[in-house]
Scaffold this active site. Structure first.
Site, PDB file in Angstrom:
ATOM      1  N   LYS A  12       7.562  -1.373   6.650  1.00  0.00           N
ATOM      2  CA  LYS A  12       7.583  -0.162   5.831  1.00  0.00           C
ATOM      3  C   LYS A  12       8.944  -0.016   5.188  1.00  0.00           C
ATOM      4  CE  LYS A  12       8.735   2.565   9.826  1.00  0.00           C
ATOM      5  NZ  LYS A  12       8.287   3.334  10.941  1.00  0.00           N
TER       6      LYS A  12
ATOM      7  N   LYS B 284       2.439   4.508   1.324  1.00  0.00           N
ATOM      8  CA  LYS B 284       2.587   5.027   2.678  1.00  0.00           C
ATOM      9  C   LYS B 284       2.315   6.524   2.621  1.00  0.00           C
ATOM     10  CE  LYS B 284       5.582   4.949   6.701  1.00  0.00           C
ATOM     11  NZ  LYS B 284       5.167   6.262   7.141  1.00  0.00           N
TER      12      LYS B 284
ATOM     13  N   PHE C  39      -7.460   2.043   5.456  1.00  0.00           N
ATOM     14  CA  PHE C  39      -6.731   0.842   5.059  1.00  0.00           C
ATOM     15  C   PHE C  39      -7.064  -0.372   5.898  1.00  0.00           C
ATOM     16  CE2 PHE C  39      -3.507   3.824   6.910  1.00  0.00           C
ATOM     17  CZ  PHE C  39      -3.348   3.225   8.154  1.00  0.00           C
TER      18      PHE C  39
ATOM     19  N   ARG D 278      -3.027   8.835  16.749  1.00  0.00           N
ATOM     20  CA  ARG D 278      -2.085   7.759  17.019  1.00  0.00           C
ATOM     21  C   ARG D 278      -1.787   7.605  18.517  1.00  0.00           C
ATOM     22  NH1 ARG D 278       3.129   6.538  13.576  1.00  0.00           N
ATOM     23  NH2 ARG D 278       4.293   5.352  15.092  1.00  0.00           N
TER      24      ARG D 278
ATOM     25  N   ARG E  84       7.249  -4.634  16.791  1.00  0.00           N
ATOM     26  CA  ARG E  84       8.136  -5.700  16.369  1.00  0.00           C
ATOM     27  C   ARG E  84       7.487  -6.730  15.447  1.00  0.00           C
ATOM     28  NH1 ARG E  84      10.169  -7.478  21.854  1.00  0.00           N
ATOM     29  NH2 ARG E  84       8.516  -6.087  22.519  1.00  0.00           N
TER      30      ARG E  84
ATOM     31  N   GLU F  43      -5.584   6.943   7.510  1.00  0.00           N
ATOM     32  CA  GLU F  43      -4.695   8.100   7.593  1.00  0.00           C
ATOM     33  C   GLU F  43      -5.458   9.326   7.084  1.00  0.00           C
ATOM     34  OE1 GLU F  43      -1.446   7.532   8.628  1.00  0.00           O
ATOM     35  OE2 GLU F  43      -0.217   9.135   7.793  1.00  0.00           O
TER      36      GLU F  43
ATOM     37  N   GLU G 237       0.870  -1.177   0.000  1.00  0.00           N
ATOM     38  CA  GLU G 237       0.000   0.000   0.000  1.00  0.00           C
ATOM     39  C   GLU G 237       0.905   1.224   0.000  1.00  0.00           C
ATOM     40  OE1 GLU G 237      -2.604  -0.130   3.388  1.00  0.00           O
ATOM     41  OE2 GLU G 237      -3.443  -2.043   2.756  1.00  0.00           O
TER      42      GLU G 237
ATOM     43  N   ARG H 235      -2.349   9.468  11.454  1.00  0.00           N
ATOM     44  CA  ARG H 235      -3.116   8.242  11.673  1.00  0.00           C
ATOM     45  C   ARG H 235      -4.444   8.585  12.332  1.00  0.00           C
ATOM     46  NH1 ARG H 235      -0.748   2.965  12.288  1.00  0.00           N
ATOM     47  NH2 ARG H 235      -2.429   1.461  12.008  1.00  0.00           N
TER      48      ARG H 235
HETATM   49  P1  AMP Z   1       6.076   5.521  10.720  1.00  0.00           P
HETATM   50  O1  AMP Z   1       5.317   6.707  11.229  1.00  0.00           O
HETATM   51  O2  AMP Z   1       7.214   5.859   9.829  1.00  0.00           O
HETATM   52  O3  AMP Z   1       6.424   4.532  11.821  1.00  0.00           O
HETATM   53  O4  AMP Z   1       5.090   4.702   9.780  1.00  0.00           O
HETATM   54  C1  AMP Z   1       3.883   4.172  10.218  1.00  0.00           C
HETATM   55  C2  AMP Z   1       2.770   5.133   9.923  1.00  0.00           C
HETATM   56  O5  AMP Z   1       2.535   5.256   8.533  1.00  0.00           O
HETATM   57  C3  AMP Z   1       1.433   4.663  10.433  1.00  0.00           C
HETATM   58  O6  AMP Z   1       1.253   4.912  11.793  1.00  0.00           O
HETATM   59  C4  AMP Z   1       0.461   5.459   9.591  1.00  0.00           C
HETATM   60  O7  AMP Z   1       0.185   6.696  10.213  1.00  0.00           O
HETATM   61  C5  AMP Z   1       1.226   5.734   8.322  1.00  0.00           C
HETATM   62  N1  AMP Z   1       0.661   5.100   7.128  1.00  0.00           N
HETATM   63  C6  AMP Z   1       0.560   5.718   5.941  1.00  0.00           C
HETATM   64  N2  AMP Z   1       0.014   4.921   5.018  1.00  0.00           N
HETATM   65  C7  AMP Z   1      -0.265   3.753   5.627  1.00  0.00           C
HETATM   66  C8  AMP Z   1      -0.832   2.516   5.177  1.00  0.00           C
HETATM   67  N3  AMP Z   1      -1.234   2.339   3.919  1.00  0.00           N
HETATM   68  N4  AMP Z   1      -0.953   1.505   6.093  1.00  0.00           N
HETATM   69  C9  AMP Z   1      -0.542   1.682   7.372  1.00  0.00           C
HETATM   70  N5  AMP Z   1       0.009   2.825   7.849  1.00  0.00           N
HETATM   71  C10 AMP Z   1       0.156   3.851   6.978  1.00  0.00           C
END
Ligand code: AMP
Length: 554
Positions: free
Chosen positions: A405, A238, A325, A258, A399, A286, A236, A243
């Site tokens: 990602k 990102k 999502f 979040r 974990r 998101e 998907e 969130r």
């Molecule tokens: P990070 O903030 O770098 O840890 O990445 C995780 C965050 O990416 C999640 O908490 C979401 O807010 C965001 N996110 C964006 N697109 C998606 C997606 N398609 N699925 C899940 N999380 C996503």
């Protein structure tokens, strides 16, 4: 409170995770429910549970004033001791020694004092209650009360270890504790239920936000695939927004961020549309600023965050959408244990309409394919790619291997260090935070673009500390302006416009990758390069387009 303090000291004094967990489990096992709730929450370094909207609203200066009032110490002395520790709790313990009248103080009494400080209106009444609380504590207990109030225990105890200790204390599988924690969003409540043997009935309750599933990071496509078990993975986009969890039952709709705070008031258009959905449900997604089919910059979205009331003008200027999502609950049925494949199908069957969109979706079974999709998602202006295992249930925690990602630094910039700051905790006594600049050629000056905790090794930091001490231009106490001749290579996730820096830009999530001894100030990157990167990748309206109806699952 002394029992809490001595347990925390014990935890700080061992680096063994097993021993930390054992010490905490032994302590928690001996507490009765009301104390257990408080102690567990405080062991995660916060005065109130994660889903409790209360915050103490108490700045460092109130703490400073309370301690100065009790001890009569002058600011210089307080400053000197602070620099020695760089930790408010350790500082309070040392300066309060001999200046309080210790009374036996229970966890409940401290809890009540926290509630009173929170409820007090204005700085003066808050200060009065804080001074009263600190004045009756043994300094060894005050140390931890202050650390909890400062939201950081610094004893090497992550939340995961507190979960493990709860499991061990009440002889439950870790997965059970994690699950109850996810559903309640409250580790104190989880511990109380674990103690009472009431973990089986835990389920989703609408309007009680659950903890979000998070993704682990992977550096490249090959590793992502391997971690997913080498099978087909779902991808998907990102999205770079915030969130959001949407809960709906009948006419009632609530949104949570979040950190499980309620954000309903900030996004009225999503709430209004949520009422029309025709099902009781819980959607994970998101929020993005989005106009005319294009995603707006994160900077625009920021104008909508944290609002209690959104003016019509702002609603028109920065409209938002919720990119869904995941679907975690539908018409009375929790879906957490269903595979993602099924949750996604149910989500698609809702036929969501604007301002709801579905996350763009694809799948890959080789590293090459993943690389191609990653490249395409980048072209569309997204920060990276999420990879999900279609057979996985919804589980919280970093974990997990079910969501990964892939984010790659776009580029790195060579910057020069202009200021350095004393570190905290393990990095106490060394200069570990660097502010760095690029060259503004037009005006022939250096302009800051960010600040980061260094990613250098301990040995490098020690050497650099000595160097910076000798090359300080101005000593402001915590912060020192230094001679701009140390070049560092900085990685980052994106670039934002910023009023804070003279450059007009700030790097988001900057990381100092390495020292560039081989370079001098004249070799650093320029403001023009930062501007160019910004325009190319993050500027204007990005090219992201969202599909409203996703392709069917594989
Ligand atoms: P990070 O903030 O770098 O840890 O990445 C995780 C965050 O990416 C999640 O908490 C979401 O807010 C965001 N996110 C964006 N697109 C998606 C997606 N398609 N699925 C899940 N999380 C996503």
């Amino acid at each position: 409170m002394l029992g809490f303090a001595s347990t925390a000291d014990g935890i700080a004094n061992t680096s063994s995770k097993l021993e930390k967990t054992r010490l905490l489990a032994t302590y928690l096992r001996g507490l009765e429910a009301s104390d257990l709730r408080l102690a567990t929450t405080w062991m995660t370094g916060r005065p109130f549970s994660l889903n409790d909207p209360r915050t103490l609203q108490l700045g460092g200066s109130s703490m400073w004033k309370a301690v100065a009032g009790l001890t009569g110490a002058d600011p210089e002395e307080l400053g000197r001791v602070y620099l020695k520790h760089s930790d408010p709790g350790d500082w309070a313990e040392e300066v309060l020694a001999g200046h309080t009248r210790p009374e036996p103080t229970s966890l409940q009494e401290v809890g009540t004092a926290f509630a009173e400080i929170e409820a007090a209106n204005g700085a003066a009444p808050k200060l009065e209650r804080l001074t009263d609380l600190l004045g009756r504590l043994d300094p060894a207990a005050a140390k931890y009360v202050v650390k909890v109030m400062a939201n950081d225990l610094r004893i090497g105890l992550q939340e995961g270890l507190v979960e493990e200790a709860v499991a061990q204390a009440f002889e439950l599988p870790l997965a059970t504790v994690k699950r109850v924690h996810m559903l309640t969003g409250d580790l104190g409540e989880t511990a109380v239920r674990a103690q009472a043997g009431e973990t089986a009935a835990a389920s989703i309750e609408l309007f009680r936000p659950i903890r979000f599933m998070l993704a682990g990071a992977v550096p490249d496509a090959a590793e992502a695939l391997e971690r997913m078990g080498g099978k087909t993975v779902w991808t998907e986009e990102k999205y770079d927004g915030v969130r959001c969890q949407l809960h709906r039952s009948g006419d009632r709709v609530a949104l949570y961020s979040r950190d499980l705070r309620e954000t309903t008031a900030a996004f009225p258009e999503v709430v209004e549309a949520g009422r029309e959905l025709g099902h009781d449900l819980l959607i994970d997604g998101e929020i993005l600023a989005h106009r005319n089919g294009k995603v707006l910059r994160f900077f625009e979205l920021q104008r909508r965050l944290g609002r209690k009331v959104v003016a019509r003008k702002l609603l028109d200027e920065v409209p938002v959408v919720l990119v869904a999502f995941d679907l975690l609950y539908l018409d009375g049925e929790p879906l957490l244990d269903r595979p993602l494949r099924e949750r996604r199908r149910l989500l698609e069957e809702l036929h969501l309409e604007h301002p709801f969109l579905l996350a763009r979706f694809d799948n890959a079974s080789s590293a090459k394919e993943l690389d191609r999709i990653f490249g395409e998602t980048r072209e569309r202006g997204n920060e990276g790619l999420m990879m999900k295992n279609p057979e996985s249930p919804y589980t919280p925690g970093r974990r997990g291997l079910s969501w990964l990602k892939l984010k790659r630094p776009l580029a790195t910039l060579d910057c020069v260090v202009t200021a350095v700051e004393w570190g905290h905790g393990k990095r106490r006594g060394v200069l570990s935070d660097y502010t760095f600049a690029v060259r503004d050629e037009e005006n022939d000056r250096l302009v800051n673009v960010g600040k980061a905790y260094t990613g250098l090794t301990d040995a490098e930091i020690a050497t650099m500390t000595e160097y910076f001490l000798e090359h300080t231009l101005v000593d402001h106490g915590r912060v020192r302006l230094v001679e701009p001749d140390t070049v560092v290579e900085v990685a980052f996730d994106s670039i934002q416009r910023s009023a804070r820096h003279k450059s007009g830009f700030a790097l988001r999530f900057p990381r100092i990758v390495r020292l560039r001894d081989d370079k001098t100030q004249k070799d650093i990157d320029t403001l023009a390069t930062v501007e160019e990167l910004y325009e190319r990748f993050f500027g204007g309206e990005s090219q992201t387009e969202l599909v409203e109806v996703a392709e069917p699952g594989t």
